[in-house]
Design an enzyme around this catalytic site. Structure first.
Site, PDB file in Angstrom:
ATOM      1  N   ASP A 187     -27.989   2.816  52.607  1.00  0.00           N
ATOM      2  CA  ASP A 187     -28.662   1.219  52.834  1.00  0.00           C
ATOM      3  C   ASP A 187     -29.956   1.404  53.184  1.00  0.00           C
ATOM      4  OD1 ASP A 187     -26.189  -0.021  52.596  1.00  0.00           O
ATOM      5  OD2 ASP A 187     -25.780  -0.216  54.677  1.00  0.00           O
ATOM      6  N   ASP A 242     -22.271   7.119  55.521  1.00  0.00           N
ATOM      7  CA  ASP A 242     -23.680   6.549  54.723  1.00  0.00           C
ATOM      8  C   ASP A 242     -24.687   7.140  55.367  1.00  0.00           C
ATOM      9  OD1 ASP A 242     -23.866   4.965  56.852  1.00  0.00           O
ATOM     10  OD2 ASP A 242     -23.883   3.026  55.577  1.00  0.00           O
ATOM     11  N   ASP A 278     -28.568   5.091  56.549  1.00  0.00           N
ATOM     12  CA  ASP A 278     -29.289   4.065  56.783  1.00  0.00           C
ATOM     13  C   ASP A 278     -30.668   4.086  57.135  1.00  0.00           C
ATOM     14  OD1 ASP A 278     -26.539   2.399  57.183  1.00  0.00           O
ATOM     15  OD2 ASP A 278     -26.308   3.966  58.750  1.00  0.00           O
TER      16      ASP A 278
HETATM   17  P1  UTP Z   1     -22.786   1.861  59.809  1.00  0.00           P
HETATM   18  O1  UTP Z   1     -21.824   0.957  59.255  1.00  0.00           O
HETATM   19  O2  UTP Z   1     -23.549   2.771  58.551  1.00  0.00           O
HETATM   20  O3  UTP Z   1     -22.296   2.706  61.135  1.00  0.00           O
HETATM   21  O4  UTP Z   1     -23.944   0.911  60.403  1.00  0.00           O
HETATM   22  P2  UTP Z   1     -22.789   3.950  61.451  1.00  0.00           P
HETATM   23  O5  UTP Z   1     -22.938   3.765  63.068  1.00  0.00           O
HETATM   24  O6  UTP Z   1     -24.034   4.380  60.831  1.00  0.00           O
HETATM   25  O7  UTP Z   1     -21.647   4.937  61.412  1.00  0.00           O
HETATM   26  P3  UTP Z   1     -21.350   5.979  59.793  1.00  0.00           P
HETATM   27  O8  UTP Z   1     -21.615   7.307  60.213  1.00  0.00           O
HETATM   28  O9  UTP Z   1     -22.319   5.575  58.856  1.00  0.00           O
HETATM   29  O10 UTP Z   1     -19.917   5.708  59.685  1.00  0.00           O
HETATM   30  C1  UTP Z   1     -24.996   1.217  61.377  1.00  0.00           C
HETATM   31  C2  UTP Z   1     -25.521  -0.062  62.140  1.00  0.00           C
HETATM   32  O11 UTP Z   1     -25.977  -0.842  61.191  1.00  0.00           O
HETATM   33  C3  UTP Z   1     -25.714  -2.229  61.797  1.00  0.00           C
HETATM   34  C4  UTP Z   1     -24.087  -1.873  62.413  1.00  0.00           C
HETATM   35  O12 UTP Z   1     -24.178  -2.814  63.431  1.00  0.00           O
HETATM   36  C5  UTP Z   1     -24.325  -0.392  62.803  1.00  0.00           C
HETATM   37  O13 UTP Z   1     -24.850  -0.446  64.329  1.00  0.00           O
HETATM   38  N1  UTP Z   1     -25.189  -3.105  60.590  1.00  0.00           N
HETATM   39  C6  UTP Z   1     -24.483  -2.566  59.494  1.00  0.00           C
HETATM   40  C7  UTP Z   1     -25.848  -4.221  60.414  1.00  0.00           C
HETATM   41  O14 UTP Z   1     -26.376  -4.741  61.267  1.00  0.00           O
HETATM   42  N2  UTP Z   1     -25.454  -5.230  59.418  1.00  0.00           N
HETATM   43  C8  UTP Z   1     -24.850  -4.764  58.407  1.00  0.00           C
HETATM   44  O15 UTP Z   1     -24.682  -5.378  57.319  1.00  0.00           O
HETATM   45  C9  UTP Z   1     -24.430  -3.299  58.542  1.00  0.00           C
HETATM   46 MN    MN Z   2     -24.179   4.480  58.666  1.00  0.00          MN
END
Ligand code: UTP
Ligand code: MN
Length: 521
Positions: free
Chosen positions: A445, A327, A329
């Site tokens: 996100d 995804d 972020d």
């Molecule tokens: P992600 O699940 O998007 O992982 O969460 P990522 O490291 O970006 O990996 P990919 O490439 O998308 O698979 C990103 C960060 O956001 C935090 C998680 O701890 C992670 O470090 N996070 C995610 C939150 O703090 N709360 C959430 O509800 C979701």
């Molecule tokens: Mn991510």
């Protein structure tokens, strides 16, 4: 000479003749301290790989392989055989397993030779072998770049962690993740168990898996997990956006193993799951950095249009330097505290009006700083205003990339590659792939943070998930502090520690600053 009859047997594996590929290398495995059953297993493995492994010692033997014997012990044994061959090489088992792994006799280096004239102390082997790597035990104390020299082990351990998660065994999942993270931090490829001495977080189970891979090239536990109907089904079902391990498990117990069965089951899916099913193919394709940047430009335009002066930051895996992700972020803030209130609703309206959202669900900010410090134990879930969305992204000249780009597939366990490819090839129906479409769906996100919490939010959303978990564990266990994506509270001083940058937070925690690109634990 070995009698002809017996030599023939040597080349046969479970009734099948195998070709000897390296006739000049004649191997004899010393049974002493190795044990008969392990010797039989290793002999068979060698023959299967085209090596000539003899059951009996003779003058033909060129390589004697020993496990757990000192050089002197092996030499004494050899002298007792009273054979005239003085050029036979006395080698440690590591030469044999390395050769098995590479499929040919590897060059004999000093590390492969049995050291003679040195007393071998079996009981104190841990002390007689120098510790090769020094790795601190919390992942937040060490640097983990994206360069992973041990994908063969870390893929296996991560898969077992994933399976444990799917089975609701969180403790076990974290143990596997920690073990994988230690191996990711090593500067070289591990080839023998002795290299692992003194390393933290490698429990017995993880060590068994690693040993299995060193010796046999594959982990039998990983193989059976990959082949289990339950794992295959749960992986497929949790691949639907909005479906977690619990729901997938319930469906699996009802006999649902694939998407068609789910569609025909008559289950009422919630809005997220409906969108997840509809865009299943797209959402299981990696998002590229180029796609993330285009989405970044769109979000920036939206945010600046509705509130000039706002700032947006790409977080998650892309901030850690990954070239693809599941995804994208983003963290949004405004330098004047309070200005960010109500921002998300406006951004979502803007994006909706442009027809850019296929799905969105916004949750409101529910964080309240408690004078007495955060609740015990502190919640891992943050309470920012957040929008979980699926973007509709025009493809233009974009090319979606294949599985795990940038990693050397030759290092990966063939069964895992096969599993992933099978997963890709069999999970999607043609209608979901829709090759002629001009756009693709991407999970995005969006998170809004007040500027006073921004440093904590960036740190919390940059990941990796294990790095974050370890930061919180370090804070609690070592510093008596409580860290979240909103704040850091010192329980000894009974006060919140403020910070305007990630560097300050690391300093409060008594940790060396680890830049985002080295947080890939
Ligand atoms: P992600 O699940 O998007 O992982 O969460 P990522 O490291 O970006 O990996 P990919 O490439 O998308 O698979 C990103 C960060 O956001 C935090 C998680 O701890 C992670 O470090 N996070 C995610 C939150 O703090 N709360 C959430 O509800 C979701
Ligand atoms: Mn991510």
């Amino acid at each position: 000479m070995v009698p002809l009859k017996r030599r023939k047997v040597c080349g046969a594996v479970s009734g099948r003749e195998t070709t000897v590929k390296f006739p000049h290398v004649v191997i004899y495995l010393l049974e002493r301290k190795m044990g008969a059953s392990r010797r039989a297993f290793l002999s068979q493995l060698g023959r299967k790989n085209g090596f000539r492994v003899e059951d009996d010692f003779s003058d033909n033997v060129t390589h004697v392989i020993s496990e757990n014997n000192s050089g002197d012990e092996a030499r004494t044994w050899l002298d007792l055989q009273q054979k005239g061959n003085v050029t036979v090489k006395l080698l440690d088992i590591c030469w044999y397993t390395e050769s098995m792994r590479l499929g040919c006799p590897v060059e004999i280096l000093d590390k492969h030779k049995l050291q003679e004239g040195q007393k071998f102390q079996e009981e104190s082997v841990e002390f007689s072998v120098p510790v090769e790597f020094s790795v601190p035990s919390y992942a937040c104390q060490r640097r983990t770049s994206l360069e992973n020299h041990n994908t063969n082990f870390t893929d296996a351990l991560s898969l077992l962690a994933e399976n444990a998660e799917l089975n609701n065994e969180d403790g076990r999942a974290v143990a596997f993740q920690r073990a994988a993270a230690v191996l990711k931090a090593l500067p070289v490829k591990v080839t023998s168990m002795t290299q692992l001495q003194g390393l933290p977080c490698l429990g017995q189970h993880s060590q068994r898996v690693i040993k299995d891979i060193i010796e046999n090239g594959v982990s039998s536990e990983v193989e059976s997990t990959i082949n289990s109907e339950r794992f295959k089904a749960l992986k497929l079902l949790t691949g639907i956006f909005g479906v977690g391990a619990k729901t997938a498990d319930r469906w699996f117990r009802e006999g649902i193993q694939n998407l068609t069965q789910l569609e025909n089951s008559g289950h009422d899916l919630n809005r997220a799951q409906q969108a997840g099913l509809e865009h299943y193919y797209d959402l299981n394709q990696p998002v590229t950095k180029a796609e993330a940047e285009i989405i970044g430009d769109i979000v920036k335009k939206a945010v600046h249009d509705v509130l000039p002066g706002s700032e947006i930051t790409l977080t998650g895996g892309f901030r850690r330097g990954k070239i693809s992700g599941h995804d994208v972020d983003f963290l949004i803030t405004h330098p004047d505290e309070g200005k960010e209130v109500g921002l998300m609703a406006k951004v979502v309206s803007w994006l909706t009006a442009q027809g850019l959202l296929l799905y969105q669900k916004t949750t409101r900010n529910s964080y309240l700083e408690n004078e007495e410090g955060p609740a015990q134990p502190p919640s891992n879930i943050d309470r920012f205003e957040r929008c979980l969305s699926i973007f509709k992204l025009e493809k233009k000249e974009m090319h979606s990339i294949r599985l795990h780009p940038g990693t050397q597939s030759s290092d990966r366990e063939p069964a895992i590659i096969e599993h992933l490819q099978h997963f890709q090839a069999n999970s999607f129906s043609n209608s979901q792939m829709r090759p002629n479409r001009t756009w693709r769906a991407v999970r995005v996100d969006l998170v809004v943070s007040p500027i006073s919490q921004f440093a904590f939010a960036v740190l919390g959303w940059t990941g990796s998930k294990l790095f974050e978990r370890e930061l919180r564990r370090w804070a609690g266990q070592v510093k008596s502090m409580s860290l979240s994506s909103h704040a850091l509270y010192d329980s000894k001083q009974c006060k919140y520690l403020r910070a305007t940058s990630e560097e300050e937070i690391f300093a409060h925690l008594g940790l060396e600053f680890i830049p985002p690109k080295e947080r890939n634990a």
